[in-house]
Design a protein around this motif. Structure first.
Motif, mmCIF file in Angstrom:
data_model
loop_
_atom_site.group_PDB
_atom_site.id
_atom_site.type_symbol
_atom_site.label_atom_id
_atom_site.label_comp_id
_atom_site.label_asym_id
_atom_site.label_seq_id
_atom_site.Cartn_x
_atom_site.Cartn_y
_atom_site.Cartn_z
ATOM 1 N N LEU A 125 12.043 -42.258 31.592
ATOM 2 C CA LEU A 125 12.498 -43.603 31.226
ATOM 3 C C LEU A 125 12.167 -43.918 29.762
ATOM 4 O O LEU A 125 12.232 -45.052 29.330
ATOM 5 N N GLY A 126 11.807 -42.882 29.005
ATOM 6 C CA GLY A 126 11.455 -43.079 27.599
ATOM 7 C C GLY A 126 12.688 -43.122 26.718
ATOM 8 O O GLY A 126 13.785 -43.485 27.167
ATOM 9 N N THR A 127 12.509 -42.696 25.470
ATOM 10 C CA THR A 127 13.607 -42.825 24.500
ATOM 11 C C THR A 127 14.844 -42.032 24.897
ATOM 12 O O THR A 127 15.947 -42.377 24.494
ATOM 13 N N ILE A 128 14.667 -40.984 25.702
ATOM 14 C CA ILE A 128 15.845 -40.214 26.113
ATOM 15 C C ILE A 128 16.801 -41.124 26.902
ATOM 16 O O ILE A 128 18.015 -40.966 26.840
ATOM 17 N N ALA A 129 16.231 -42.100 27.606
ATOM 18 C CA ALA A 129 17.063 -43.019 28.389
ATOM 19 C C ALA A 129 17.412 -44.277 27.608
ATOM 20 O O ALA A 129 18.555 -44.726 27.625
ATOM 21 N N THR A 130 16.421 -44.803 26.895
ATOM 22 C CA THR A 130 16.620 -46.144 26.345
ATOM 23 C C THR A 130 16.770 -46.194 24.823
ATOM 24 O O THR A 130 17.268 -47.172 24.291
ATOM 25 N N ALA B 285 15.208 -40.675 20.018
ATOM 26 C CA ALA B 285 15.082 -39.556 20.970
ATOM 27 C C ALA B 285 14.708 -38.274 20.233
ATOM 28 O O ALA B 285 13.861 -37.504 20.690
ATOM 29 N N LYS B 286 15.335 -38.066 19.075
ATOM 30 C CA LYS B 286 15.008 -36.865 18.297
ATOM 31 C C LYS B 286 13.546 -36.884 17.834
ATOM 32 O O LYS B 286 12.879 -35.852 17.816
ATOM 33 N N ALA B 287 13.086 -38.075 17.458
ATOM 34 C CA ALA B 287 11.687 -38.192 17.034
ATOM 35 C C ALA B 287 10.762 -37.833 18.199
ATOM 36 O O ALA B 287 9.727 -37.181 18.019
ATOM 37 N N ALA B 288 11.169 -38.238 19.401
ATOM 38 C CA ALA B 288 10.366 -37.898 20.579
ATOM 39 C C ALA B 288 10.380 -36.388 20.813
ATOM 40 O O ALA B 288 9.361 -35.783 21.174
#
Lengths: 347, 453
Positions: free
Chosen positions: A288-293, A299-302
């Protein structure tokens, strides 16, 4: 010459040419990319990536089409087939009702197998076909009905043996599913283990009744599959700490998909996880992290953060299923970013 | 309806006069193979004819695909069988069974259909062989033992280059059923140097890439024809071995010994010469990879106690060159085998230490060439933390009966590490090796872990 003979010979030539052409075109397949991750003598340069989400269509040709669309659109590295068939609900009011749970035979799983078979026909030479396998506990939850699932722990405590019987029968049902799926095109499995988090079931019931049948699923997969991923599920019920997770190190599987956060507030060290499990790790991102929101940049930074600290042998993914409305284009961009990350971020 | 059991499969057959035969297959470790036999009676089905571009007769496509969600033919003829490595015999047998059962069929039509079936069986075979790549990659999964035990043996062929060499490699690969296409390293530098004093090392010149052309050509041709079937893994010699070739040490053993002695006394002076031969070997690795090699069987050499290990010459002066080959291969190729070559010397436990940090997905150690106490294959997997290749001595299979060799396979595999490929100390067997003997041993090893559970 008899016309039929001519037709047959032409057909023979056509078929041979066709098959040869298919082989000649084969580049390094996504299948081999995954196998390369298993080489623990060195880090995998190409970082495979895969995410999963539930599709609106569960079974039948529309489910196949959903899988195809998702696989093609995202460019992920294996074909993960969703497990969408549910065992029938049985009325379980008192603990002894668990004894009513039967073993479901291979025929029961046929609609699910058909989805696997159709995807295998399409993608067999290109990507590994890894169907999801639910845990016996998840099937127990289907049996009692999700609205009553909160009662499982209590009912199991009241009659651990009856509950153990249900879990055993469900595990044997899953075994039937695994064996027929393998014969019909699955290369291996994404096996979910569930219930050992210390919360969903009391430790006594888990250890004495459930664990061996939960593990049995991984053992069957290990016996028949070319390659298997063990998903240690903590959906809604996190493990206490990393040590509790490492209690699963005796489960067989080629690759381990790990939860990331623990109830004591600590987080999993992915490098340590490869060491303790002795196997490559799959995961890193929170479902539910940046990949989703988040935005693509977020998301790339994550991904940067995950891959900077990733173990040598690693596949990028999430700790569980991501939301169904996640943008496919974003997933594709993240997956492509991961593929070349280790080449583009050499120190 | 006529039905009978064939092994574990149920075989259903409906008699008829005319037929088209559609062979539908895909492969796991088992091949699932379905023959759709469409008779000239109306067939209410939706067969995947487009998959093979085969025209179907008497098709009535009113089956509702929407509702069934998949292809289904009620009149298909289905059987499932293991098309494991020795498939041809089994396949012929099944066809014979088929032939017996379908008696009402027009004979010529049947024969034409058989030709068709065989052509598809050929494609099934190569698809199956494609899986030798995966069967090998599965050995890398150290979470469990590999059920299928791949085998790696090779010999030197009379034809070193050109089509003769390519044909010899293919013959060996096909007839022995080994699991790799190992491309022999047969290139010998044209320059010759007589090494008498330390100054002679300066005489070694850079080797032009053009000298590798014939050697690379063999890699290219084998990759073109066999890459789908198996990993293409050329052998690469060590810088020491190539320097010895320049010294003429391959023809005259005394020259090889003199060279070793000269390097031992003047390791620093030898370094530039080693550097030059290393360069051409690195070039070979890079070019071979571009031409289709999947990885390399890298022969590392020099740390054995009878040469340079004792006084540290290996670690200080030889290893920086020797290891470069493994480093480059590791960087560019998906899978490599590190062969630790004794080349006539002996190892002890300490000498082996020098190789522990070499990269390589799989390690091949000459376990029969230890001085005193050696390591078992199992210990070697623990030490190197990688799958191990080996087991036999070089000459055993050739000089013993198949039964004796099988007994040795039993011994080796009983004590083998979990992740294991059967081979020999130095996987080059005598050139005169009887291929049918090798084949028997190879097939026996492949299924050993399934048959000895």
């Amino acid at each position: 010459m008899n016309k039929t003979i001519k037709t047959s010979i032409i057909a023979a030539l056509a078929a041979t040419t066709f098959s040869t052409a298919t082989f000649a075109q084969a580049p390094i397949s996504k299948r081999e990319r995954i196998f390369q991750v298993l080489d623990q003598s060195r880090p995998n340069e190409y970082v495979p990536a895969a995410f999963f989400l539930h599709f609106p269509d569960k079974l039948g040709h529309k489910a196949v089409a959903d899988h195809v669309e998702f696989y093609e659109a995202t460019g992920m590295d294996f074909v993960k087939v969703f497990y969408e068939i549910a065992v029938p609900q049985i009325e379980i009011k008192k603990a002894s009702d668990w004894n009513k749970v039967p073993v479901y035979d291979e025929a029961f799983f046929e609609p699910q197998i058909q989805v696997i078979e159709d995807l295998a026909k399409r993608y067999h030479g290109e990507a590994l076909i890894l169907p999801t396998v639910y845990s016996p506990l998840a099937l127990a939850s289907q049996t009692i009905g999700h609205e009553n699932a909160k009662n499982i722990k209590k009912l199991a405590d009241q009659d651990p043996v009856a509950f153990g019987n249900a879990i055993k029968n469900l595990s044997l049902s899953i075994e039937n599913y695994l064996r027929v799926a393998r014969r019909r095109g699955a290369d291996g499995f994404y096996v979910s283990s569930q219930g050992g988090d210390g919360n969903s079931l009391s430790p006594k019931v888990w250890n004495e009744q459930v664990r061996k049948w939960d593990k049995h699923v991984a053992e069957v997969a290990n016996e028949i599959g070319e390659i298997n991923i063990l998903h240690i599920c903590d959906y809604g019920t996190p493990f206490k700490n990393a040590e509790a997770l490492y209690a699963f190190a005796d489960y067989p599987a080629s690759i381990i998909n790990v939860p990331l956060n623990f109830s004591d507030g600590s987080q999993l060290d992915l490098k340590e996880a490869q060491k303790r499990f002795g196997r490559p790790i799959f995961g890193g991102l929170e479902r539910l992290g940046t990949i989703a929101t988040g935005s693509l940049d977020e998301a790339k930074a994550a991904v940067d953060k995950v891959l900077e600290n990733a173990p040598a042998n690693f596949i990028l993914g999430a700790d569980c299923t991501i939301p169904g409305d996640t943008d496919y284009d974003k997933l594709r961009a993240v997956i492509e970013y991961a593929h070349t990350w280790r080449q583009t971020h050499k120190k | 309806m006529d039905g009978f059991a064939y092994n574990n499969s149920f075989f259903k057959c409906q008699g008829g006069r005319e037929l088209s035969l559609i062979f539908y297959n895909y492969v796991e470790t088992k091949i699932r193979c379905t023959i759709y036999m469409l008779l000239n009676i109306p067939c209410n089905c939706d067969c995947p004819s487009q998959d093979f571009g085969v025209p179907l007769h008497s098709l009535n496509r009113n089956n509702d695909r929407e509702s069934s969600g998949r292809t289904f033919c009620p009149q298909r003829l289905t059987f499932t069988f293991n098309i494991a490595r020795r498939s041809t015999q089994k396949y012929k047998h099944i066809i014979n069974v088929l032939k017996e059962r379908i008696t009402t069929m027009n004979k010529t039509t049947f024969l034409a259909s058989l030709a068709f079936a065989f052509s598809l069986a050929a494609s099934a075979q190569s698809y199956n062989e494609y899986n030798k790549r995966e069967l090998l990659l599965q050995v890398l999964d150290q979470s469990r033992p590999n059920d299928y035990v791949p085998v790696f043996f090779n010999v030197h062929f009379a034809d070193k280059f050109g089509d003769g060499a390519v044909a010899s490699h293919i013959k060996f690969y096909e007839e022995t059923n080994v699991d790799f296409v190992n491309v022999k390293y047969e290139y010998i530098p044209s320059q010759k140097v007589e090494f008498k004093t330390a100054d002679d090392f300066k005489k070694v010149k850079d080797i032009p890439v053009s000298e590798l052309a014939a050697q690379l050509n063999v890699v290219t041709k084998l990759a073109l024809t066999r890459k789908q079937g198996a990993l293409i893994l050329p052998t690469v010699y060590s810088p020491l071995a190539v320097l010895s070739q320049i010294a003429g040490g391959w023809e005259d053993k005394q020259k090889a010994k003199d060279l070793i002695e000269l390097i031992r006394k003047n390791p620093q002076a030898a370094a530039p010469a080693l550097d030059k031969v290393t360069k051409i070997l690195v070039t070979y690795i890079r070019e071979a990879r571009k031409n289709g090699a999947d990885g390399f069987y890298i022969s590392s050499q020099g740390a054995d106690v009878t040469r340079f290990a004792a006084n540290g010459v290996f670690d200080k002066y030889i290893k920086p060159y020797d290891r470069q080959l493994s480093d480059v291969a590791n960087e560019i190729a998906p899978i490599n085998i590190l062969h630790i070559c004794e080349a006539g010397g002996k190892f002890n436990l300490k000498a082996l230490e020098s190789y522990k940090d070499y990269p390589g997905s799989i390690v091949n150690v000459p376990i029969h060439e230890f001085e005193g106490e050696g390591y078992s294959l199992k210990q070697l997997q623990d030490i190197f933390k990688r799958p191990i290749l080996g087991g036999f001595t070089r000459t055993f299979i050739d000089s013993h009966s198949v039964e004796e060799s099988k007994a040795v396979v039993d011994q080796i595999l009983k004590d083998a590490p979990a992740n294991f490929i059967l081979g020999a100390d130095d996987s080059v067997l005598p050139n005169s090796s009887d291929l049918s003997k090798l084949r028997a041993v190879v097939d026996y090893a492949h299924s050993w872990r399934q048959t000895h559970k």
